[in-house]
Design an enzyme around this catalytic site. Structure first.
Site, PDB file in Angstrom:
ATOM      1  CB  THR A  17     -31.790 -16.239  12.071  1.00 41.46           C
ATOM      2  OG1 THR A  17     -33.801 -16.312  11.885  1.00 41.46           O
ATOM      3  CG2 THR A  17     -31.829 -15.333  11.407  1.00 41.46           C
ATOM      4  CB  CYS A  18     -33.628 -21.397  13.279  1.00 35.27           C
ATOM      5  SG  CYS A  18     -35.180 -20.690  13.040  1.00 35.27           S
TER       6      CYS A  18
END
Length: 214
Positions: A181-182
């Site tokens: 998700t980064c």
């Protein structure tokens, strides 16, 4: 929220929930029928627009006069409505797919052929989700990949991408998708059938620890 209420009891519940703000606005009143809803909404909007936010709006207008933007908005309000007025948008599988760039292996390689097959599964899966033929929603998938269940106004940075989980150096092949998700990366498993692909995608998304998205 208030203007969409269709019953007197529902109207009273919403007014009670926001009674402190309505008191501050000076428009809290005893509600006798649904017609009072329209009067209450109008009075609150007059207070909010003409009172509470007037100075901010005037500064915004001064800024929009730069390069004639304000004149364009006044002349063509419908064209600018999406920029200033929020509305719920239904995410489609086609829009969802267009958010992602696909990171393929070298053209003509065995890996590339497998990846093209999996991309077909991925797009069919998104269509099934849109058609409600799945246990998850498109917003849940987006949250699984990016941590957000809707696209930000300025888009995702970096752009979401799709990669693939080939056999590693130790001969291990993952059956489940993975997400970063980064970096907004989704890694898809290389599976033999669409049914297996769909099953593993649903399982991973529904059982992943997350961001509080239902």
């Amino acid at each position: 929220q208030m203007e969409n209420v269709s019953t007197l009891e529902g109207l009273k519940d919403v007014a009670a929930k926001h009674c402190n703000l309505l008191h501050v606005a000076g428009c809290y009143r005893y509600l006798q029928n649904l017609q009072d809803r329209d009067v209450l909404v109008q009075d609150f909007m007059k207070w909010y627009v003409c009172g509470r936010t007037r100075n901010s709006l005037e500064r915004l207008k001064e800024g929009l006069k730069t390069l004639g933007v304000l004149d364009a908005i006044v002349a063509h309000p419908v064209l600018f409505a999406n920029s200033f007025c929020w509305r719920e948008e239904v995410l489609t599988s086609e829009q969802f797919s267009e958010l992602f760039k696909i990171s393929f292996s070298t053209a003509g390689s065995n890996k590339r052929r497998e990846e093209q097959r999996i991309v077909g599964y991925w797009r069919d899966y998104l269509q099934d989700v849109e058609d409600a033929d799945s246990s998850v929603s498109l917003r849940q998938i987006l949250a699984f990949i990016t941590g957000a269940d809707k696209e930000p106004p300025l888009g995702f940075q970096p752009q979401p991408s799709v990669e693939f989980l080939h056999e590693n150096n130790e001969g291990y092949i993952s059956n489940f998708p993975q997400a970063n998700t980064c970096c907004n990366i989704l890694k898809l498993p290389i599976l033999k059938s669409f049914d297996e692909f769909k099953k593993q995608m649903d399982f991973a998304i529904l059982n992943s620890p997350g961001f509080g998205h239902p």
